[in-house]
Design a protein around this motif. Structure first.
Motif, mmCIF file in Angstrom:
data_model
loop_
_atom_site.group_PDB
_atom_site.id
_atom_site.type_symbol
_atom_site.label_atom_id
_atom_site.label_comp_id
_atom_site.label_asym_id
_atom_site.label_seq_id
_atom_site.Cartn_x
_atom_site.Cartn_y
_atom_site.Cartn_z
ATOM 1 N N ALA A 151 0.832 -1.202 0.000
ATOM 2 C CA ALA A 151 0.000 0.000 0.000
ATOM 3 C C ALA A 151 0.871 1.259 0.000
ATOM 4 C CB ALA A 151 -0.934 -0.008 1.206
ATOM 5 N N LEU A 152 1.888 1.290 0.856
ATOM 6 C CA LEU A 152 2.737 2.468 0.938
ATOM 7 C C LEU A 152 3.613 2.622 -0.305
ATOM 8 C CD1 LEU A 152 3.787 2.401 4.701
ATOM 9 C CD2 LEU A 152 1.871 3.579 3.622
ATOM 10 N N ASP A 153 4.029 1.504 -0.885
ATOM 11 C CA ASP A 153 4.829 1.583 -2.107
ATOM 12 C C ASP A 153 4.016 2.140 -3.271
ATOM 13 O OD1 ASP A 153 7.140 0.708 -0.929
ATOM 14 O OD2 ASP A 153 6.914 -1.387 -1.553
ATOM 15 N N ARG A 154 2.734 1.849 -3.317
ATOM 16 C CA ARG A 154 1.882 2.427 -4.361
ATOM 17 C C ARG A 154 1.897 3.959 -4.273
ATOM 18 N NH1 ARG A 154 -1.944 -1.191 -6.795
ATOM 19 N NH2 ARG A 154 -2.041 -3.215 -5.734
ATOM 20 N N ALA A 202 -2.775 6.254 0.984
ATOM 21 C CA ALA A 202 -3.023 4.899 1.478
ATOM 22 C C ALA A 202 -3.557 4.963 2.897
ATOM 23 C CB ALA A 202 -1.744 4.068 1.436
ATOM 24 N N MET A 203 -4.554 4.138 3.176
ATOM 25 C CA MET A 203 -5.068 3.993 4.537
ATOM 26 C C MET A 203 -4.538 2.686 5.102
ATOM 27 S SD MET A 203 -6.959 5.441 6.912
ATOM 28 C CE MET A 203 -8.243 6.511 6.225
ATOM 29 N N VAL A 204 -3.866 2.781 6.256
ATOM 30 C CA VAL A 204 -3.284 1.599 6.886
ATOM 31 C C VAL A 204 -3.482 1.680 8.400
ATOM 32 C CG1 VAL A 204 -1.555 1.136 5.088
ATOM 33 C CG2 VAL A 204 -1.022 2.739 6.932
ATOM 34 N N PRO A 205 -3.536 0.539 9.082
ATOM 35 C CA PRO A 205 -3.659 0.562 10.549
ATOM 36 C C PRO A 205 -2.327 0.891 11.195
ATOM 37 C CG PRO A 205 -3.481 -1.697 9.776
ATOM 38 C CD PRO A 205 -3.527 -0.835 8.542
ATOM 39 N N ILE A 206 -2.380 1.618 12.319
ATOM 40 C CA ILE A 206 -1.130 1.948 13.008
ATOM 41 C C ILE A 206 -1.171 1.608 14.494
ATOM 42 C CG2 ILE A 206 -1.804 4.353 13.506
ATOM 43 C CD1 ILE A 206 1.158 5.101 12.988
ATOM 44 N N GLU A 207 -2.354 1.523 15.093
ATOM 45 C CA GLU A 207 -2.401 1.303 16.542
ATOM 46 C C GLU A 207 -3.738 0.703 16.929
ATOM 47 O OE1 GLU A 207 -1.755 3.935 20.656
ATOM 48 O OE2 GLU A 207 -2.126 4.934 18.732
ATOM 49 N N THR A 225 3.356 -1.280 10.057
ATOM 50 C CA THR A 225 3.168 0.108 9.633
ATOM 51 C C THR A 225 4.233 1.009 10.237
ATOM 52 O OG1 THR A 225 0.774 -0.219 9.415
ATOM 53 C CG2 THR A 225 1.554 2.045 9.626
ATOM 54 N N LEU A 226 4.504 0.846 11.529
ATOM 55 C CA LEU A 226 5.517 1.681 12.184
ATOM 56 C C LEU A 226 6.855 1.584 11.464
ATOM 57 C CD1 LEU A 226 4.773 0.933 15.956
ATOM 58 C CD2 LEU A 226 4.022 2.889 14.607
ATOM 59 N N ASP A 227 7.229 0.376 11.063
ATOM 60 C CA ASP A 227 8.509 0.181 10.394
ATOM 61 C C ASP A 227 8.489 0.723 8.969
ATOM 62 O OD1 ASP A 227 9.299 -1.065 12.701
ATOM 63 O OD2 ASP A 227 9.132 -3.103 11.909
ATOM 64 N N ALA A 228 7.385 0.479 8.257
ATOM 65 C CA ALA A 228 7.324 0.836 6.834
ATOM 66 C C ALA A 228 7.322 2.347 6.608
ATOM 67 C CB ALA A 228 6.100 0.201 6.181
ATOM 68 N N ILE A 229 6.664 3.107 7.491
ATOM 69 C CA ILE A 229 6.614 4.560 7.279
ATOM 70 C C ILE A 229 7.862 5.253 7.821
ATOM 71 C CG2 ILE A 229 4.098 4.647 7.305
ATOM 72 C CD1 ILE A 229 4.254 5.802 10.118
ATOM 73 N N SER A 230 8.648 4.534 8.615
ATOM 74 C CA SER A 230 9.838 5.137 9.223
ATOM 75 C C SER A 230 11.100 4.897 8.417
ATOM 76 C CB SER A 230 10.021 4.603 10.654
ATOM 77 O OG SER A 230 8.892 4.913 11.446
ATOM 78 N N THR A 231 10.988 4.112 7.347
ATOM 79 C CA THR A 231 12.137 3.823 6.485
ATOM 80 C C THR A 231 11.729 4.042 5.029
ATOM 81 O OG1 THR A 231 11.521 1.469 6.398
ATOM 82 C CG2 THR A 231 13.089 2.137 8.097
ATOM 83 N N GLY A 232 12.719 4.057 4.147
ATOM 84 C CA GLY A 232 12.431 4.241 2.731
ATOM 85 C C GLY A 232 12.118 5.695 2.402
ATOM 86 N N VAL A 278 -10.753 -0.421 19.890
ATOM 87 C CA VAL A 278 -10.736 0.556 18.805
ATOM 88 C C VAL A 278 -9.390 0.448 18.087
ATOM 89 C CG1 VAL A 278 -10.724 3.016 18.222
ATOM 90 C CG2 VAL A 278 -12.263 2.167 19.995
ATOM 91 N N THR A 279 -9.415 0.554 16.767
ATOM 92 C CA THR A 279 -8.173 0.593 15.993
ATOM 93 C C THR A 279 -8.037 1.960 15.347
ATOM 94 O OG1 THR A 279 -8.070 -1.787 15.578
ATOM 95 C CG2 THR A 279 -6.903 -0.377 14.037
ATOM 96 N N ARG A 280 -6.826 2.470 15.378
ATOM 97 C CA ARG A 280 -6.506 3.763 14.771
ATOM 98 C C ARG A 280 -5.860 3.528 13.413
ATOM 99 N NH1 ARG A 280 -1.321 6.680 16.580
ATOM 100 N NH2 ARG A 280 -1.217 8.490 15.201
ATOM 101 N N PHE A 281 -6.343 4.242 12.414
ATOM 102 C CA PHE A 281 -5.834 4.129 11.056
ATOM 103 C C PHE A 281 -5.293 5.482 10.617
ATOM 104 C CE2 PHE A 281 -9.023 0.914 11.644
ATOM 105 C CZ PHE A 281 -8.524 -0.212 11.004
#
Length: 307
Positions: free
Chosen positions: A37-40, A49-54, A64-71, A176-179
């Motif tokens: 999703a993030l690569d798109r 992109a909407m993704v779950p984080i917490e 998600t924490l790892d993917a948005i913090s690198t690249g 509850v999930t945070r996105f």
């Protein structure tokens, strides 16, 4: 707009995306995992992109924490909160006592583990990329007798080929999930007074008090933290970065000053965005940490320096 989300259709992530104004009429493309999703977005084939984080039960979503913090850098521009309820589904004719394997996402399993242990102790957990993917796997030719899945109620509503064996099976009824909605770097969403700022801060050097030095950048400016988690950088054992949510917007003097302090301390600090809080809660800011107080102090100092 082209949106992507952690798919397939019917996930809680899609439900979060549909809360975004206009998303219901936009092109929505499911992705098989968070990285895809993030690569798109990074490649420009999707605008956001909407993704779950917490999650309120399990904490941070590490993928998600790892993917948005690198690249290549991305920005969080919005967050949504979705109440989470689960059902157990299977092919018609399957009884609860017949269930031998339960397919679902790891976070969903963690939130239903006590129920499963009590009601279907004979069943083993089978990881799936998402709750919806786990449910749809039951319709594949490879599915076996005794297979079941934990998913959102909407999946069962949209798939008559699946039968609900049990409803509201979560161990915590208030889960509850945070996105987060993520886009390529651009201008910041406007400051609202009820905002959140997210950063990833590598530990610059491992020594006594190193984490305290990071936290002091916020504490000394009156910036409250709503989340802090350590994640390995993957470079070598014992090397970590901290994923942090702070109350306030980067346009606020106290937050901006804290961010500048973080960068001085850890130059590889990654700014991930300032955006409106989904719960609309405004922080309590003491008088000496307001923008007016920061402005007054700069004026005073200019006078001291003869400016």
């Amino acid at each position: 707009m082209i949106y992507t989300f952690l798919g397939p259709e019917g996930t809680f992530t899609e439900a979060a995306l549909l809360k975004v104004p206009g998303a219901g009429d936009a092109t929505r493309v499911p992705s098989t995992n968070v990285n895809e999703a993030l690569d798109r977005v990074r490649l420009g084939t999707a605008d956001a992109a909407m993704v779950p984080i917490e999650n309120s039960v399990e904490g941070g979503v590490t993928a998600t924490l790892d993917a948005i913090s690198t690249g290549p850098e991305l920005r969080i521009v919005r967050e949504e909160l979705v109440p989470i309820t689960f059902v157990l589904v299977a092919r018609p004719g399957t009884r609860l006592e017949d269930v031998r394997r339960i397919h679902t996402h790891g976070h969903a399993w963690a939130q239903c583990r006590a129920w499963a242990t009590s009601k279907v102790p004979q069943a083993e957990y089978v990881p799936a990329p998402s709750t919806a993917a786990g449910a749809l796997a039951l319709l594949d030719a490879s599915a076996q007798p005794g297979d079941a899945a934990i998913c959102a109620p909407i999946v069962a509503e949209e798939r008559p080929e699946l039968e609900v064996l049990a409803e509201d099976i979560g161990d915590n009824s208030g889960a509850v999930t945070r996105f987060i909605l993520v886009s390529r770097p651009a201008g910041l969403p406007p400051r609202t007074g009820a905002d959140k700022t997210t950063v990833a801060v590598p530990l610059p050097e491992d020594h006594p008090g190193a984490l305290m030095e990071i936290l002091w950048q916020f504490a000394s400016r009156g910036v409250n933290l709503s989340r802090i988690e350590s994640r390995p950088t993957g470079e070598y054992l014992g090397h970590y970065f901290f994923s942090i949510d702070a109350e306030g917007h980067a346009e606020e003097a106290r937050v901006a000053d804290a961010l500048a302090g973080l960068h001085r301390l850890s130059p590889q600090t990654r700014f991930l965005g300032s955006y409106r809080r989904a719960d609309g809660v405004e922080p309590d800011v003491l008088p000496y940490n307001t923008d007016r107080a920061f402005d007054a102090s700069r004026v005073w100092l200019q006078g001291v320096l003869g400016g």
